[in-house]
Enzyme design. Structure first.
Site, short mmCIF file in Angstrom:
data_model
loop_
_atom_site.label_atom_id
_atom_site.label_comp_id
_atom_site.label_asym_id
_atom_site.label_seq_id
_atom_site.Cartn_x
_atom_site.Cartn_y
_atom_site.Cartn_z
CD GLN A 129 -2.88 -0.95 -0.10
OE1 GLN A 129 -3.51 0.07 -0.31
NE2 GLN A 129 -2.92 -1.99 -0.93
CG HIS A 135 -1.83 3.63 -3.19
ND1 HIS A 135 -2.68 3.89 -4.24
CD2 HIS A 135 -2.24 2.45 -2.65
CE1 HIS A 135 -3.57 2.91 -4.34
NE2 HIS A 135 -3.33 2.03 -3.39
CD GLU A 194 -7.81 4.69 2.18
OE1 GLU A 194 -8.46 4.73 1.12
OE2 GLU A 194 -6.61 5.01 2.24
CG HIS A 195 -6.97 0.41 3.14
ND1 HIS A 195 -6.21 1.43 2.61
CD2 HIS A 195 -7.96 0.16 2.25
CE1 HIS A 195 -6.71 1.78 1.44
NE2 HIS A 195 -7.77 1.03 1.20
CG ASP A 220 -6.84 -1.17 -2.75
OD1 ASP A 220 -7.66 -0.56 -2.04
OD2 ASP A 220 -5.61 -1.06 -2.61
CG HIS A 224 -43.10 28.82 12.93
ND1 HIS A 224 -42.54 29.94 12.42
CD2 HIS A 224 -42.27 27.78 12.56
CE1 HIS A 224 -41.43 29.64 11.77
NE2 HIS A 224 -41.25 28.33 11.82
#
Length: 439
Positions: free
Chosen positions: A249, A252, A317-318, A351, A411
């Site tokens: 990862q 990336h 995230e993961h 992914d 109202h």
């Protein structure tokens, strides 16, 4: 006791983010004012890609699909089938409701698809065709009426595999357009691109900032930053598999955090050694190695409870769980984008192919949101109806008093007129006294 075997360097400075914001604001303003002309100028400037129209023709799209080998087409179809199946299961779980809460009073909600959606598929460094599945397919399953896509050219040409994935996922319009100019064109609209109501899909820091600045004018899926991965492991696995999953990862981008939390100092040391070995042979080592050096971490805990606590603090995230009892973390962790339970699965499966959505919260946003899913493309809209005069008068009496408690005279009169019309009572409204008189 929690201790760090390796710590990350400091994050990007506020000055860096301020510079990105300033640059993106200028680009958005250009497209808002200049439309198609500005989009073309920016595409030439940033992507060295010039066309009269950036929308791909049916013939160009067909050429991209036909460029796939039989195996590539089968693999794309398989991946899209998995993502579609899970999205359909999620959609089936979202039910419209209608309930009579009191005699004659009916309340409900409907899950209404967002009409126009723009999906961005990044492709500057890697042609991330999987993002086409995750955005376009999910919007289609939600029932969105119009789904358009933008992806940048890859190495100066139309990214054929991305285009094929977009088309097979069901995109209505496909544009070979990247960066801030693509986001701006979809949000503002141009002479040839009708504007969208919502933007979805990941991108670089400039794309993410463009979505942030445009939020409010259009909806967005979530605020996205660099890819993050967290591995939580014990000595039931070895350093090689942990190192592989961290570096897999980290490739990336040079700012993609990769973190290990473990209760085994031996595993921590073995992982460090394996990372050093793998970086000598990994083709993407120049990126993954820099990411590991700058934002990689190894944290050693004494107990499983500390591992859970640290995992929730990181809010990655993961989150990949490789322990003897991975379900313990499923039951006890609260802050994560997606969990990958057991050594048999991994983030790359999520992914690309397994079926869950890979557009997930970063920068600790997992504390308050999940990732992209079919529900993000739906608006849960409520409605009410009153079936009897008695119910209208009854709820009106409560409503009138509550409105006057807040000082809302108009109202209150909305309630009072229903009480008078439907309750058979002579209810008057005394403006000067600020009260309702009943007689």
């Amino acid at each position: 006791m929690i201790r760090h075997i390796k710590t990350a360097k400091s994050a990007a400075t506020g000055e860096t983010q301020a510079a990105i914001t300033k640059a993106v604001e200028g680009l958005l303003a250009k497209v808002e004012a200049g439309g198609d002309r500005a989009v073309r100028e920016l595409s030439v400037q940033f992507d060295k890609f010039d066309r009269e129209s950036y929308r791909l023709s049916k013939e160009e799209i067909a050429t991209c699909i036909n460029s796939l080998t039989r195996q590539e087409r089968d693999d794309l179809d398989f991946a899209q089938d998995q993502i579609r199946k899970f999205a359909q299961a999620q959609r089936a779980a979202l039910q419209d409701i209608e309930v009579e809460t009191l005699p004659g009073i009916v309340l409900g909600h409907k899950n209404v698809p967002i009409q126009n959606v723009g999906c961005y598929v990044p492709g500057g460094k890697y042609p991330l065709l999987a993002s086409a599945h995750m955005t376009v397919l999910t919007a289609r399953v939600a029932g969105c009426e119009r789904v358009i896509t933008c992806a940048p050219p890859f190495q100066g040409k139309i990214a054929e595999k991305i285009v094929a994935a977009q088309a097979l996922a069901g995109a209505d319009e496909i544009y070979c357009l990247g960066g801030v100019q693509a986001i701006a064109a979809m949000a503002y609209g141009t002479e040839t691109i009708a504007p969208v109501d919502m933007l979805a899909g990941p991108g670089n820091a400039y794309v993410a900032e463009a979505k942030r600045l445009l939020f409010g004018k259009v909806g967005i899926d979530l605020f996205a930053g660099p890819t993050e991965t967290l591995v939580i492991a014990d000595d039931s696995v070895d350093g090689e598999i942990v190192a592989t999953d961290l570096l897999g990862q980290a490739e990336h981008g040079v700012n993609s955090p990769a973190v290990l939390i473990t209760n085994s100092e031996k595993l921590a040391r073995d992982t460090l050694n394996e990372i050093e070995r793998l970086l000598k042979i990994l083709p993407t080592a120049s990126v993954a190695g820099k990411a590991w050096e700058d934002v990689g971490e190894i944290i050693v805990c004494d107990t499983i409870e500390e591992m859970v606590s640290e995992g929730d603090r990181v809010a990655s995230e993961h989150v990949q769980i490789m322990t003897r009892d991975p379900d313990y973390f499923l039951q006890n962790m609260t802050n994560y984008g997606a969990l990958f339970l057991g050594a048999r699965t991994n983030v790359a499966f999520g992914d690309k192919v397994i079926g869950t959505n890979h557009t997930l919260p970063t920068n600790k946003a997992a504390r308050y949101t999940g990732g992209l899913w079919v529900g993000k493309f739906l608006k849960t809209c409520t409605y009410q109806k009153i079936l009897t005069d008695e119910a209208s008068a009854m709820i009106g009496e409560y409503g009138s008093r509550l409105c006057l408690m807040e000082g809302f005279a108009g109202h209150a009169e909305q309630a009072n007129i229903r009480v008078r019309r439907y309750g058979g009572k002579n209810v008057g409204y005394a403006m000067a006294a600020g009260r309702t008189e009943r007689g």
